[in-house]
Design an enzyme around this catalytic site. Structure first.
Site, PDB file in Angstrom:
ATOM      1  N   PRO A   7       0.840  -1.205   0.000  1.00 24.78           N
ATOM      2  CA  PRO A   7       0.000   0.000   0.000  1.00 24.78           C
ATOM      3  C   PRO A   7       0.874   1.254   0.000  1.00 24.78           C
ATOM      4  O   PRO A   7       1.784   1.369   0.813  1.00 24.78           O
ATOM      5  CB  PRO A   7      -0.789  -0.100   1.312  1.00 24.78           C
ATOM      6  N   GLU A   8       0.618   2.141  -0.925  1.00 24.14           N
ATOM      7  CA  GLU A   8       1.360   3.400  -0.973  1.00 24.14           C
ATOM      8  C   GLU A   8       0.459   4.519  -0.452  1.00 24.14           C
ATOM      9  O   GLU A   8      -0.678   4.275  -0.055  1.00 24.14           O
ATOM     10  CB  GLU A   8       1.849   3.655  -2.401  1.00 24.14           C
ATOM     11  N   ARG A  42       1.183 -10.795   5.631  1.00 22.60           N
ATOM     12  CA  ARG A  42       2.629 -10.846   5.859  1.00 22.60           C
ATOM     13  C   ARG A  42       3.064 -10.258   7.200  1.00 22.60           C
ATOM     14  O   ARG A  42       4.227 -10.363   7.568  1.00 22.60           O
ATOM     15  CB  ARG A  42       3.352 -10.168   4.695  1.00 22.60           C
TER      16      ARG A  42
END
Ligand SMILES: [Zn+2]
Length: 270
Positions: free
Chosen positions: A2-3, A107
């Site tokens: 995610p940016e 993750r």
């Protein structure tokens, strides 16, 4: 990963709905990247004031202290009235009087950290080194150019470092450099004010457009409404190695800088 646009879209998707809510309890799952920093029970009874964003952190302001949330490599937040029982990748539930904020993060590089205030050592450790917000009023061409002048590294790596301007990740750095016509390997200190001004505008343009389009570049991104179905940004160069440039038809090239893939057009970017 995610940016900044995905984080901003996530913020907008639940900020209004959680504002004013009372925290009923916090349920933690498997350990995340950093410890919470307080007993989960200590949050019960707190009121959520607002949700802000700083870089890729979401700041959930409480009537006392705040929570810093980071989505890591693969995290997404949902805010639901009555969510199903947590699955194996759901790592916290912040249960409030107005709904449950849940982090799903396969993750587990995401984080939920409590800080007594934004000036506290724990918050400063996470937020202290961040550059200016690219969509905010402090991101300004002359100051940006002056910052570039001080750095000898390739401009793309300077953007990714995040200490000059925050939240310009790999995809958006490649795209902004294309729009500005600047080769990613150019040393930051060699960029003229005119070119820095173009890059400044390009950074704002790609990020604002991504936010406006609802976030993302990531096929699996979902916002806190649980909406997925994401589009790829109409990338000009990113992930297009060997494909024709949309402007000049030359093949897009790929190189690796600081272990990150960079895409560019050797004709359009100098
Ligand atoms: Zn081209």
């Amino acid at each position: 990963m995610p940016e900044l646009p995905e984080v901003e879209v996530t913020r907008r998707s639940f900020a209004d709905r959680i504002a004013g809510a009372r925290v009923l309890h916090l349920q933690m799952g498997k350990p995340l990247r950093w410890p919470l920093g307080c007993a989960p029970e200590a949050l019960a009874g707190r009121t959520v004031r607002e949700v802000r964003r700083r870089g890729k952190y979401l700041l959930v302001d409480l009537d006392a202290g705040l929570l810093l949330v980071h989505l890591g490599m693969s995290g997404s937040l949902s805010f639901q009235d009555s969510p199903p029982p947590p699955g194996p990748h759901d790592h916290f539930d912040l249960v409030t009087s107005q709904g449950t904020l849940r982090l799903n993060d396969p993750r587990r590089f995401g984080a939920l950290v409590h800080a007594p205030s934004e000036d506290s050592p724990v918050a400063r450790k996470l937020l202290g080194g961040l550059g200016v917000e690219p969509l905010g009023p402090d991101f300004e061409p002359q100051v940006f150019h002056a910052g570039l002048r001080l750095r000898r590294a390739p401009v793309k790596q300077v953007l990714l470092a995040g200490d000059l301007v925050v939240g310009v990740g790999n995809i958006y750095a490649s795209e902004a450099l294309f729009l500005a016509g600047i080769r990613p390997t150019t040393r930051a200190c060699r960029i003229s004010l005119e070119r820095a001004t173009r890059l400044h505008a390009a950074i704002r343009q790609v990020l604002a457009r991504a936010v406006e389009k609802g976030g993302s570049t990531l096929r699996d991104f979902s916002n806190a409404w649980g909406e997925s179905g994401y589009f790829q940004l109409e990338a000009m160069v990113y992930d297009r190695a060997g494909e024709p440039c949309r402007v000049c038809s030359q093949s897009i090239r790929r190189l690796v800088q600081g272990q990150r893939a960079t895409y560019y057009c050797a004709t359009c970017q100098r």
